[in-house]
Write a protein that holds these residues in place. Structure first.
Motif, mmCIF file in Angstrom:
data_model
loop_
_atom_site.group_PDB
_atom_site.id
_atom_site.type_symbol
_atom_site.label_atom_id
_atom_site.label_comp_id
_atom_site.label_asym_id
_atom_site.label_seq_id
_atom_site.Cartn_x
_atom_site.Cartn_y
_atom_site.Cartn_z
ATOM 1 N N CYS A 39 0.912 -1.166 -0.061
ATOM 2 C CA CYS A 39 0.174 -0.094 0.080
ATOM 3 C C CYS A 39 0.805 1.243 -0.007
ATOM 4 C CB CYS A 39 -1.053 0.242 1.318
ATOM 5 S SG CYS A 39 -0.185 0.280 2.818
ATOM 6 N N LYS A 40 0.280 2.229 -0.418
ATOM 7 C CA LYS A 40 1.034 3.728 -0.330
ATOM 8 C C LYS A 40 0.016 4.700 0.538
ATOM 9 C CE LYS A 40 3.674 5.016 -3.778
ATOM 10 N NZ LYS A 40 4.238 5.505 -5.005
ATOM 11 N N VAL A 41 1.086 5.332 1.308
ATOM 12 C CA VAL A 41 0.419 6.224 2.392
ATOM 13 C C VAL A 41 0.989 7.660 2.397
ATOM 14 C CG1 VAL A 41 -0.445 6.594 4.641
ATOM 15 C CG2 VAL A 41 -0.454 4.374 3.845
ATOM 16 N N ASN A 42 0.476 8.512 1.935
ATOM 17 C CA ASN A 42 0.995 10.017 1.919
ATOM 18 C C ASN A 42 2.589 9.688 1.063
ATOM 19 O OD1 ASN A 42 -0.880 11.059 3.428
ATOM 20 N ND2 ASN A 42 0.203 10.490 5.461
ATOM 21 N N GLY A 43 2.392 9.139 -0.018
ATOM 22 C CA GLY A 43 3.439 8.873 -1.021
ATOM 23 C C GLY A 43 4.658 7.818 -0.571
ATOM 24 N N GLN A 44 4.589 7.396 0.530
ATOM 25 C CA GLN A 44 5.450 6.326 0.955
ATOM 26 C C GLN A 44 4.976 5.014 0.709
ATOM 27 O OE1 GLN A 44 8.315 6.765 2.730
ATOM 28 N NE2 GLN A 44 8.266 8.867 2.398
ATOM 29 N N SER A 45 5.639 4.011 0.501
ATOM 30 C CA SER A 45 5.448 2.354 0.143
ATOM 31 C C SER A 45 5.707 1.616 1.088
ATOM 32 C CB SER A 45 6.129 2.205 -1.311
ATOM 33 O OG SER A 45 5.651 2.983 -2.430
ATOM 34 N N TYR A 46 4.598 0.741 1.375
ATOM 35 C CA TYR A 46 4.727 -0.062 2.489
ATOM 36 C C TYR A 46 4.210 -1.410 2.134
ATOM 37 C CZ TYR A 46 4.882 4.172 5.589
ATOM 38 O OH TYR A 46 4.972 5.341 5.973
ATOM 39 N N ILE A 47 5.021 -2.443 2.695
ATOM 40 C CA ILE A 47 4.447 -3.633 2.390
ATOM 41 C C ILE A 47 4.119 -4.335 4.046
ATOM 42 C CG2 ILE A 47 4.966 -6.151 1.918
ATOM 43 C CD1 ILE A 47 6.637 -5.255 -0.369
ATOM 44 N N PHE A 48 2.924 -4.579 4.477
ATOM 45 C CA PHE A 48 2.729 -5.002 5.773
ATOM 46 C C PHE A 48 2.487 -6.725 5.791
ATOM 47 C CE2 PHE A 48 1.026 -0.942 5.652
ATOM 48 C CZ PHE A 48 1.447 -0.419 6.880
ATOM 49 N N ILE A 49 3.375 -7.279 6.739
ATOM 50 C CA ILE A 49 3.554 -8.647 6.948
ATOM 51 C C ILE A 49 3.323 -8.966 8.232
ATOM 52 C CG2 ILE A 49 4.963 -10.561 6.480
ATOM 53 C CD1 ILE A 49 6.409 -8.806 4.274
ATOM 54 N N ASN A 50 2.684 -10.187 8.432
ATOM 55 C CA ASN A 50 2.528 -10.669 9.843
ATOM 56 C C ASN A 50 3.784 -11.182 10.467
ATOM 57 O OD1 ASN A 50 1.920 -12.176 12.260
ATOM 58 N ND2 ASN A 50 -0.306 -12.159 11.551
ATOM 59 N N LYS A 51 4.352 -10.680 11.457
ATOM 60 C CA LYS A 51 5.810 -10.881 11.833
ATOM 61 C C LYS A 51 5.669 -12.413 12.595
ATOM 62 C CE LYS A 51 5.566 -8.815 16.358
ATOM 63 N NZ LYS A 51 6.190 -8.058 17.295
ATOM 64 N N ASN A 52 4.600 -12.766 12.805
ATOM 65 C CA ASN A 52 4.565 -14.335 13.462
ATOM 66 C C ASN A 52 4.389 -15.526 12.258
ATOM 67 O OD1 ASN A 52 4.421 -13.359 15.988
ATOM 68 N ND2 ASN A 52 2.468 -12.986 15.776
ATOM 69 N N ILE A 53 4.343 -15.063 11.067
ATOM 70 C CA ILE A 53 4.560 -16.370 10.028
ATOM 71 C C ILE A 53 6.148 -16.882 9.717
ATOM 72 C CG2 ILE A 53 2.296 -15.607 9.126
ATOM 73 C CD1 ILE A 53 3.975 -14.201 6.784
ATOM 74 N N THR A 54 6.251 -17.724 9.183
ATOM 75 C CA THR A 54 7.401 -18.531 8.893
ATOM 76 C C THR A 54 8.245 -17.628 7.760
ATOM 77 O OG1 THR A 54 6.654 -19.785 7.058
ATOM 78 C CG2 THR A 54 6.625 -20.911 9.272
ATOM 79 N N LYS A 55 9.422 -17.678 7.776
ATOM 80 C CA LYS A 55 10.197 -17.109 6.892
ATOM 81 C C LYS A 55 9.910 -17.259 5.560
ATOM 82 C CE LYS A 55 13.815 -15.139 8.135
ATOM 83 N NZ LYS A 55 14.195 -13.945 8.362
ATOM 84 N N GLU A 56 9.588 -18.609 5.153
ATOM 85 C CA GLU A 56 9.109 -19.022 3.830
ATOM 86 C C GLU A 56 8.045 -18.142 3.278
ATOM 87 O OE1 GLU A 56 9.954 -21.019 6.180
ATOM 88 O OE2 GLU A 56 11.562 -22.344 5.424
ATOM 89 N N LEU A 57 6.959 -18.165 4.367
ATOM 90 C CA LEU A 57 5.715 -17.380 3.897
ATOM 91 C C LEU A 57 6.125 -15.803 3.898
ATOM 92 C CD1 LEU A 57 3.010 -18.957 6.185
ATOM 93 C CD2 LEU A 57 3.158 -19.042 3.677
ATOM 94 N N LYS A 58 6.834 -15.314 4.514
ATOM 95 C CA LYS A 58 7.325 -13.932 4.344
ATOM 96 C C LYS A 58 7.994 -13.617 3.078
ATOM 97 C CE LYS A 58 8.187 -13.151 9.318
ATOM 98 N NZ LYS A 58 9.253 -13.092 10.467
ATOM 99 N N VAL A 59 8.746 -14.594 2.548
ATOM 100 C CA VAL A 59 9.435 -14.374 1.215
ATOM 101 C C VAL A 59 8.261 -14.474 0.353
ATOM 102 C CG1 VAL A 59 10.559 -15.758 -0.569
ATOM 103 C CG2 VAL A 59 11.641 -15.495 1.770
ATOM 104 N N ASN A 60 7.337 -15.393 0.250
ATOM 105 C CA ASN A 60 6.054 -15.479 -0.696
ATOM 106 C C ASN A 60 5.438 -14.186 -0.331
ATOM 107 O OD1 ASN A 60 6.658 -18.006 -2.002
ATOM 108 N ND2 ASN A 60 5.444 -19.030 -0.275
#
Length: 92
Positions: A39-60
């Motif tokens: 998402c973009k908020v006020n011109g800044q780009s973000y990717i929000f990710i649940n910190k409790n998921i596995t590294k593999e799921l974070k990559v995906n």
């Protein structure tokens, strides 16, 4: 996929994390029940990710979120481009 055998999860994660930093996309890791994505908020780009998921799921999830971003005017390293162009994004 070539990368799955030749690059381990941690290296893939670091590659994606570095790419996001290079193109000014902020990775935000939070707890909660939410949909991972770009998402973009006020011109800044973000990717929000649940910190409790596995590294593999974070990559995906990072790959899927990057596909939502407008990267048309950004040089993308071949290794990252291959990940983004992978047909089904099912790395693990």
């Amino acid at each position: 996929m070539k990368h799955q055998a030749s690059i381990n999860t941690e290296k893939l994660y670091n590659l994606l994390e570095n790419f996001c930093e290079e193109v000014s996309i902020n990775l935000v890791f939070e707890e909660g029940d939410f949909r991972t994505g770009f998402c973009k908020v006020n011109g800044q780009s973000y990717i929000f990710i649940n910190k409790n998921i596995t590294k593999e799921l974070k990559v995906n999830n990072i790959i899927k979120a990057l596909k939502e971003a407008d990267l048309s005017n950004i040089f993308i390293k071949p290794a990252i481009r291959e990940l983004l162009e992978e047909q089904d994004n099912k790395l693990f």
